[in-house]
Motif scaffolding. Structure first.
Motif, PDB file in Angstrom:
ATOM      1  N   CYS A   1      60.973  39.983  47.881  1.00  0.00           N
ATOM      2  CA  CYS A   1      60.471  38.948  46.742  1.00  0.00           C
ATOM      3  C   CYS A   1      59.872  37.789  47.511  1.00  0.00           C
ATOM      4  O   CYS A   1      60.775  36.661  47.674  1.00  0.00           O
ATOM      5  CB  CYS A   1      61.669  38.385  45.877  1.00  0.00           C
ATOM      6  SG  CYS A   1      61.049  37.622  44.336  1.00  0.00           S
ATOM      7  N   ASN A   2      58.719  37.604  47.689  1.00  0.00           N
ATOM      8  CA  ASN A   2      57.916  36.431  48.007  1.00  0.00           C
ATOM      9  C   ASN A   2      57.576  35.492  47.058  1.00  0.00           C
ATOM     10  O   ASN A   2      56.762  35.667  46.090  1.00  0.00           O
ATOM     11  CB  ASN A   2      56.427  37.236  48.723  1.00  0.00           C
ATOM     12  CG  ASN A   2      55.818  35.911  49.639  1.00  0.00           C
ATOM     13  OD1 ASN A   2      54.659  36.255  49.754  1.00  0.00           O
ATOM     14  ND2 ASN A   2      56.155  34.835  49.384  1.00  0.00           N
ATOM     15  N   LEU A   3      58.645  34.716  46.750  1.00  0.00           N
ATOM     16  CA  LEU A   3      58.783  34.064  45.939  1.00  0.00           C
ATOM     17  C   LEU A   3      57.453  33.055  45.290  1.00  0.00           C
ATOM     18  O   LEU A   3      57.182  32.956  44.205  1.00  0.00           O
ATOM     19  CB  LEU A   3      59.756  32.903  45.750  1.00  0.00           C
ATOM     20  CG  LEU A   3      61.040  33.528  45.385  1.00  0.00           C
ATOM     21  CD1 LEU A   3      62.373  32.250  45.910  1.00  0.00           C
ATOM     22  CD2 LEU A   3      61.397  33.486  43.976  1.00  0.00           C
ATOM     23  N   THR A   4      56.948  32.565  46.527  1.00  0.00           N
ATOM     24  CA  THR A   4      55.831  31.390  46.114  1.00  0.00           C
ATOM     25  C   THR A   4      55.082  31.280  47.629  1.00  0.00           C
ATOM     26  O   THR A   4      55.475  31.948  48.613  1.00  0.00           O
ATOM     27  CB  THR A   4      56.101  30.212  45.835  1.00  0.00           C
ATOM     28  OG1 THR A   4      55.033  29.321  45.328  1.00  0.00           O
ATOM     29  CG2 THR A   4      57.388  29.445  46.369  1.00  0.00           C
ATOM     30  N   ASN A   5      54.337  30.478  47.685  1.00  0.00           N
ATOM     31  CA  ASN A   5      53.601  29.794  48.965  1.00  0.00           C
ATOM     32  C   ASN A   5      53.584  28.666  48.998  1.00  0.00           C
ATOM     33  O   ASN A   5      52.840  28.026  47.964  1.00  0.00           O
ATOM     34  CB  ASN A   5      52.535  30.704  49.028  1.00  0.00           C
ATOM     35  CG  ASN A   5      51.691  30.799  50.642  1.00  0.00           C
ATOM     36  OD1 ASN A   5      51.613  29.936  51.261  1.00  0.00           O
ATOM     37  ND2 ASN A   5      51.645  32.326  50.937  1.00  0.00           N
TER      38      ASN A   5
END
Length: 415
Positions: free
Chosen positions: A49-53
């Motif tokens: 889960c790459n939530l944001t950047n």
């Protein structure tokens, strides 16, 4: 009195909207037609889960026009990656940033992201109904009613003050994104820009791809549409029995999807030797073949690229498997080297929605206001992937989901 807010869709944007609306005093019901909420969340970032950047968002999103892009970036200024991390920290989830700006749960488990969202819904009194399909919307001036059906119940109607459509697009339908939200939005007066697969593999023409299946190579891919270069991306390219894959291909795929839909000619040009090639490198420096006259051309090229690529390039240039550099001659070997830097194939199609991570297209952004309230239908909000916005890989699409969900959820509860 507390607003009755119905959220149609229990994915990332829907759960963010539900939690935020409840935090702002609304009585919230989530309707999810799958047997559980958040299935797509569990699939993101290869299960991490790459939530944001945290990196600059400029140039990371697409839409149908420049004005819509400005709307996207305005939204992401109002609720940026830092606010997303704070949103989750307040729910008890701690995150970490990686070198590319990607933000993940400390545990690198997508399941914990869903767990904290579900826990927040429980704590805030959000009613979550799964296996519940929204079949119709009947808006009125101060609210409306939705018609729903469940396997174990007769069709029923539920009243709302505000309705948030967060049903997702068509990508990864196994997660519940079946495109039904587009039909609902259209019935409620909205136009739909044809949804197409994005962040997806590309099918290409060429019988040689079976021989290349499984090869991974660092390089660059350029997308050429009707003879003009549209975009280029570098990174690990993956060759398959049907065409090309890998993150650089995913980043370009929405442009290819749209161009092919519009009947344009698409080619992908792969540069497998970009790491040793530059404009100032003269031919004699690269083509110092005197020491390799007795080597086969395949062996010579295999010093630059994967041997399967070398074999295919030789075959495409009419060089037999045992043909030596001396036998082929400098001109023929040079053509092979040039092909390694410009391995062009015709793109025939994007893979289907089953393989896509997101969609491009959807409800035009000018048909909702700054809080994602519909300009076509009273008391209706539209968020997430239903809108004409898609981002590149790396957490940018989830950031759009959290941002639109949070903004709409707060507005629905307070408006």
């Amino acid at each position: 009195m507390a607003k009755k807010v119905i959220v149609a869709g229990g994915g990332a944007s829907g759960l963010a909207a539900a939690v935020t609306a409840a935090e702002n005093g609304a009585k919230v019901t989530v309707l999810e037609h799958k047997d559980r909420v958040g299935k797509k969340i569990l699939m993101t970032g290869n299960g991490k889960c790459n939530l944001t950047n945290m990196s600059d968002v400029q140039g990371k999103y697409y839409s149908s026009d420049k004005a819509s892009l400005e709307r996207i970036y305005d939204t992401l200024e109002r609720f940026d990656a830092a606010k997303t991390r704070e949103f989750f920290r307040k729910l008890g989830l701690y995150t970490k940033e990686k070198r590319d700006g990607g933000v993940y749960p400390v545990s690198e488990q997508a399941s914990i992201v869903l767990d904290v969202l579900r826990s927040a819904c429980d704590r805030l009194g959000v009613t979550v109904r799964t296996g519940c399909e929204l079949t119709d919307v009947m808006p009125v001036k101060n609210g409306g009613r939705v018609r729903v059906k469940s396997p174990d119940k007769d069709a029923e109607e539920l009243a709302y003050d505000r309705l948030i459509l967060a049903t997702g697009g068509k990508a990864a339908p196994v997660s519940g994104s079946d495109g039904s939200g587009y039909a609902l939005a259209k019935r409620l007066g909205h136009r739909i820009i044809e949804p197409l697969p994005a962040l997806v593999q590309l099918r290409c023409e060429g019988g040689f791809f079976k021989a290349l299946s499984g090869v991974r190579a660092q390089g660059m891919v350029r997308l050429v549409i009707d003879g003009k270069e549209a975009a280029a991306e570098a990174g690990e390219l993956q060759l398959t029995d049907y065409g090309i894959s890998g993150i650089p291909v995913f980043q370009l795929s929405r442009l290819a999807s749209r161009a092919l839909y519009e009947g344009k000619h698409c080619e992908a040009s792969m540069d497998f030797i970009s790491y040793i090639w530059n404009a100032g490198l003269v031919r004699t420096e690269l083509m110092c073949t005197e020491c390799f006259l007795d080597k086969t051309v395949e062996e010579y090229l295999s010093g630059m690229v994967h041997k399967k690529i070398a074999a295919v390039v030789c075959k495409r240039n009419g060089i037999a498997p045992g043909g030596t550099v001396g036998q082929a001659g400098e001109e023929k070997v040079w053509r092979c080297v040039r092909m390694l830097s410009d391995f062009s194939v015709r793109v025939t199609a994007a893979k289907s929605f089953d393989s896509a991570q997101v969609c491009c297209g959807g409800v035009p952004l000018h048909e909702v206001d700054e809080n994602f309230l519909s300009r076509k239908c009273p008391n209706l909000y539209i968020i997430g992937e239903l809108l004409d916005c898609d981002g590149i890989c790396g957490g940018f699409n989830l950031q759009w989901a959290w941002a639109t969900g949070h903004i709409a959820g707060k507005a629905a509860a307070q408006g």
